[in-house]
Design a protein around this motif. Structure first.
Motif, PDB file in Angstrom:
ATOM      1  N   LEU A   3       0.797  -1.224   0.000  1.00 29.82           N
ATOM      2  CA  LEU A   3       0.000   0.000   0.000  1.00 29.82           C
ATOM      3  C   LEU A   3       0.828   1.270   0.000  1.00 29.82           C
ATOM      4  CD1 LEU A   3      -2.824  -1.000   2.497  1.00 29.82           C
ATOM      5  CD2 LEU A   3      -2.929  -0.918   0.001  1.00 29.82           C
ATOM      6  N   VAL A   4       2.035   1.243   0.564  1.00 28.93           N
ATOM      7  CA  VAL A   4       2.791   2.476   0.764  1.00 28.93           C
ATOM      8  C   VAL A   4       3.936   2.649  -0.230  1.00 28.93           C
ATOM      9  CG1 VAL A   4       4.241   3.712   2.415  1.00 28.93           C
ATOM     10  CG2 VAL A   4       2.160   2.612   3.178  1.00 28.93           C
ATOM     11  N   LYS A   5       4.621   1.594  -0.570  1.00 26.28           N
ATOM     12  CA  LYS A   5       5.831   1.720  -1.380  1.00 26.28           C
ATOM     13  C   LYS A   5       5.509   2.134  -2.804  1.00 26.28           C
ATOM     14  CE  LYS A   5       8.411   0.545   1.987  1.00 26.28           C
ATOM     15  NZ  LYS A   5       9.232   1.483   2.659  1.00 26.28           N
ATOM     16  N   ARG A   6       6.408   2.872  -3.395  1.00 32.93           N
ATOM     17  CA  ARG A   6       6.237   3.384  -4.751  1.00 32.93           C
ATOM     18  C   ARG A   6       7.287   2.842  -5.707  1.00 32.93           C
ATOM     19  NH1 ARG A   6       1.521   3.844  -5.016  1.00 32.93           N
ATOM     20  NH2 ARG A   6       0.587   5.069  -3.389  1.00 32.93           N
ATOM     21  N   ASN A   7       7.763   1.667  -5.457  1.00 29.23           N
ATOM     22  CA  ASN A   7       8.737   1.024  -6.321  1.00 29.23           C
ATOM     23  C   ASN A   7       8.192  -0.364  -6.640  1.00 29.23           C
ATOM     24  OD1 ASN A   7      10.939  -0.170  -7.501  1.00 29.23           O
ATOM     25  ND2 ASN A   7      12.401   0.645  -6.025  1.00 29.23           N
ATOM     26  N   VAL A   8       8.259  -0.753  -7.893  1.00 35.07           N
ATOM     27  CA  VAL A   8       7.668  -2.017  -8.299  1.00 35.07           C
ATOM     28  C   VAL A   8       8.365  -3.201  -7.620  1.00 35.07           C
ATOM     29  CG1 VAL A   8       7.170  -3.488 -10.285  1.00 35.07           C
ATOM     30  CG2 VAL A   8       6.955  -1.038 -10.492  1.00 35.07           C
ATOM     31  N   ILE A   9       9.657  -3.114  -7.426  1.00 35.30           N
ATOM     32  CA  ILE A   9      10.390  -4.188  -6.758  1.00 35.30           C
ATOM     33  C   ILE A   9       9.913  -4.323  -5.308  1.00 35.30           C
ATOM     34  CG2 ILE A   9      12.666  -5.015  -6.078  1.00 35.30           C
ATOM     35  CD1 ILE A   9      12.293  -5.083  -9.057  1.00 35.30           C
ATOM     36  N   GLN A  10       9.722  -3.196  -4.624  1.00 38.88           N
ATOM     37  CA  GLN A  10       9.242  -3.236  -3.250  1.00 38.88           C
ATOM     38  C   GLN A  10       7.804  -3.759  -3.173  1.00 38.88           C
ATOM     39  OE1 GLN A  10       9.980   0.773  -2.056  1.00 38.88           O
ATOM     40  NE2 GLN A  10      12.084   0.335  -1.424  1.00 38.88           N
ATOM     41  N   LEU A  11       6.990  -3.445  -4.181  1.00 36.95           N
ATOM     42  CA  LEU A  11       5.643  -4.009  -4.234  1.00 36.95           C
ATOM     43  C   LEU A  11       5.705  -5.527  -4.383  1.00 36.95           C
ATOM     44  CD1 LEU A  11       3.836  -1.497  -6.627  1.00 36.95           C
ATOM     45  CD2 LEU A  11       3.523  -1.728  -4.177  1.00 36.95           C
ATOM     46  N   LEU A  12       6.612  -5.999  -5.212  1.00 40.64           N
ATOM     47  CA  LEU A  12       6.773  -7.431  -5.410  1.00 40.64           C
ATOM     48  C   LEU A  12       7.242  -8.121  -4.129  1.00 40.64           C
ATOM     49  CD1 LEU A  12       6.576  -9.591  -7.613  1.00 40.64           C
ATOM     50  CD2 LEU A  12       8.965  -9.154  -8.132  1.00 40.64           C
ATOM     51  N   ILE A  13       8.135  -7.473  -3.392  1.00 39.59           N
ATOM     52  CA  ILE A  13       8.598  -8.019  -2.118  1.00 39.59           C
ATOM     53  C   ILE A  13       7.446  -8.076  -1.114  1.00 39.59           C
ATOM     54  CG2 ILE A  13      10.093  -7.555  -0.129  1.00 39.59           C
ATOM     55  CD1 ILE A  13      12.171  -6.499  -2.146  1.00 39.59           C
ATOM     56  N   GLY A  14       6.591  -7.049  -1.090  1.00 39.01           N
ATOM     57  CA  GLY A  14       5.425  -7.057  -0.210  1.00 39.01           C
ATOM     58  C   GLY A  14       4.470  -8.190  -0.533  1.00 39.01           C
ATOM     59  N   ILE A  15       4.261  -8.449  -1.814  1.00 43.67           N
ATOM     60  CA  ILE A  15       3.403  -9.564  -2.217  1.00 43.67           C
ATOM     61  C   ILE A  15       4.018 -10.886  -1.780  1.00 43.67           C
ATOM     62  CG2 ILE A  15       2.510 -10.803  -4.229  1.00 43.67           C
ATOM     63  CD1 ILE A  15       2.195  -8.027  -5.562  1.00 43.67           C
ATOM     64  N   GLU A  16       5.326 -11.004  -1.896  1.00 43.86           N
ATOM     65  CA  GLU A  16       5.996 -12.230  -1.457  1.00 43.86           C
ATOM     66  C   GLU A  16       5.872 -12.421   0.060  1.00 43.86           C
ATOM     67  OE1 GLU A  16       7.425 -14.836  -3.088  1.00 43.86           O
ATOM     68  OE2 GLU A  16       6.467 -13.875  -4.798  1.00 43.86           O
ATOM     69  N   PHE A  17       5.922 -11.336   0.822  1.00 42.89           N
ATOM     70  CA  PHE A  17       5.700 -11.431   2.269  1.00 42.89           C
ATOM     71  C   PHE A  17       4.310 -11.999   2.562  1.00 42.89           C
ATOM     72  CE2 PHE A  17       8.878  -8.034   3.882  1.00 42.89           C
ATOM     73  CZ  PHE A  17       9.849  -9.005   4.009  1.00 42.89           C
ATOM     74  N   MET A  18       3.310 -11.514   1.824  1.00 44.90           N
ATOM     75  CA  MET A  18       1.955 -12.001   2.060  1.00 44.90           C
ATOM     76  C   MET A  18       1.818 -13.475   1.663  1.00 44.90           C
ATOM     77  SD  MET A  18      -0.484  -8.737   1.252  1.00 44.90           S
ATOM     78  CE  MET A  18      -0.009  -8.504  -0.431  1.00 44.90           C
ATOM     79  N   ILE A  19       2.468 -13.881   0.589  1.00 43.07           N
ATOM     80  CA  ILE A  19       2.437 -15.294   0.202  1.00 43.07           C
ATOM     81  C   ILE A  19       3.121 -16.142   1.264  1.00 43.07           C
ATOM     82  CG2 ILE A  19       3.353 -16.960  -1.471  1.00 43.07           C
ATOM     83  CD1 ILE A  19       2.840 -14.853  -3.640  1.00 43.07           C
ATOM     84  N   ASN A  20       4.245 -15.667   1.801  1.00 43.86           N
ATOM     85  CA  ASN A  20       4.943 -16.415   2.845  1.00 43.86           C
ATOM     86  C   ASN A  20       4.123 -16.505   4.125  1.00 43.86           C
ATOM     87  OD1 ASN A  20       7.180 -17.104   1.334  1.00 43.86           O
ATOM     88  ND2 ASN A  20       8.239 -15.204   1.827  1.00 43.86           N
ATOM     89  N   ALA A  21       3.329 -15.483   4.422  1.00 39.44           N
ATOM     90  CA  ALA A  21       2.435 -15.558   5.581  1.00 39.44           C
ATOM     91  C   ALA A  21       1.409 -16.664   5.387  1.00 39.44           C
ATOM     92  CB  ALA A  21       1.746 -14.210   5.792  1.00 39.44           C
ATOM     93  N   ALA A  22       0.876 -16.776   4.178  1.00 39.50           N
ATOM     94  CA  ALA A  22      -0.074 -17.863   3.897  1.00 39.50           C
ATOM     95  C   ALA A  22       0.616 -19.219   3.996  1.00 39.50           C
ATOM     96  CB  ALA A  22      -0.687 -17.672   2.515  1.00 39.50           C
ATOM     97  N   LEU A  23       1.860 -19.302   3.550  1.00 39.36           N
ATOM     98  CA  LEU A  23       2.595 -20.564   3.636  1.00 39.36           C
ATOM     99  C   LEU A  23       2.815 -20.983   5.086  1.00 39.36           C
ATOM    100  CD1 LEU A  23       5.264 -20.100   0.835  1.00 39.36           C
ATOM    101  CD2 LEU A  23       3.265 -21.570   0.813  1.00 39.36           C
ATOM    102  N   ILE A  24       3.110 -20.028   5.946  1.00 41.08           N
ATOM    103  CA  ILE A  24       3.276 -20.346   7.370  1.00 41.08           C
ATOM    104  C   ILE A  24       1.972 -20.901   7.935  1.00 41.08           C
ATOM    105  CG2 ILE A  24       3.649 -19.332   9.665  1.00 41.08           C
ATOM    106  CD1 ILE A  24       5.701 -17.483   8.345  1.00 41.08           C
ATOM    107  N   ASN A  25       0.848 -20.320   7.517  1.00 37.87           N
ATOM    108  CA  ASN A  25      -0.452 -20.843   7.962  1.00 37.87           C
ATOM    109  C   ASN A  25      -0.683 -22.264   7.468  1.00 37.87           C
ATOM    110  OD1 ASN A  25      -1.484 -18.810   9.556  1.00 37.87           O
ATOM    111  ND2 ASN A  25      -2.349 -17.705   7.820  1.00 37.87           N
ATOM    112  N   PHE A  26      -0.337 -22.540   6.222  1.00 29.02           N
ATOM    113  CA  PHE A  26      -0.511 -23.893   5.685  1.00 29.02           C
ATOM    114  C   PHE A  26       0.310 -24.903   6.469  1.00 29.02           C
ATOM    115  CE2 PHE A  26      -1.664 -22.118   1.321  1.00 29.02           C
ATOM    116  CZ  PHE A  26      -2.998 -22.413   1.477  1.00 29.02           C
TER     117      PHE A  26
END
Length: 101
Positions: free
Chosen positions: A23-46
């Motif tokens: 939501l906050v970052k204005r760099n595409v690479i940082q957006l991609l890293i944020g999405i990866e954090f959210m995917i990893n959170a789901a993986l921890i739940n699994f």
């Protein structure tokens, strides 16, 4: 033995960090890293939920397939980002408001 609630709190914290980055970052690479954090959170739940299912290991198998799919999607996203940078000389999403000539 680590209780399931600790895994869920870690996963929630990691998801919130990823959501903040998206939501906050204005760099595409940082957006991609944020999405990866959210995917990893789901993986921890699994994996945490799969800890209780010792016979079928459904959570671990789902996490394994998700890791493979996430790695492939990151490779495609980075290829797209490199092509956008080559054409526009920027990866700032605000500067890429039009994608045609």
């Amino acid at each position: 033995m680590i209780p399931l609630s600790n895994f869920m709190m870690l996963s929630a914290a990691l998801f919130v960090i990823g959501l903040y980055a998206v939501l906050v970052k204005r760099n595409v690479i940082q957006l991609l890293i944020g999405i990866e954090f959210m995917i990893n959170a789901a993986l921890i739940n699994f994996v945490a939920a799969g800890k209780s299912d010792k016979n079928y290991m459904g959570g671990q198998m789902t996490a394994l397939f998700t890791i493979v799919i996430a790695a492939a999607s990151v490779a495609v996203a980075l290829a797209i980002i490199l092509n956008v940078y080559k054409y526009y000389k920027s990866i700032d999403p605000d500067k890429l408001n039009k994608l045609r000539d």
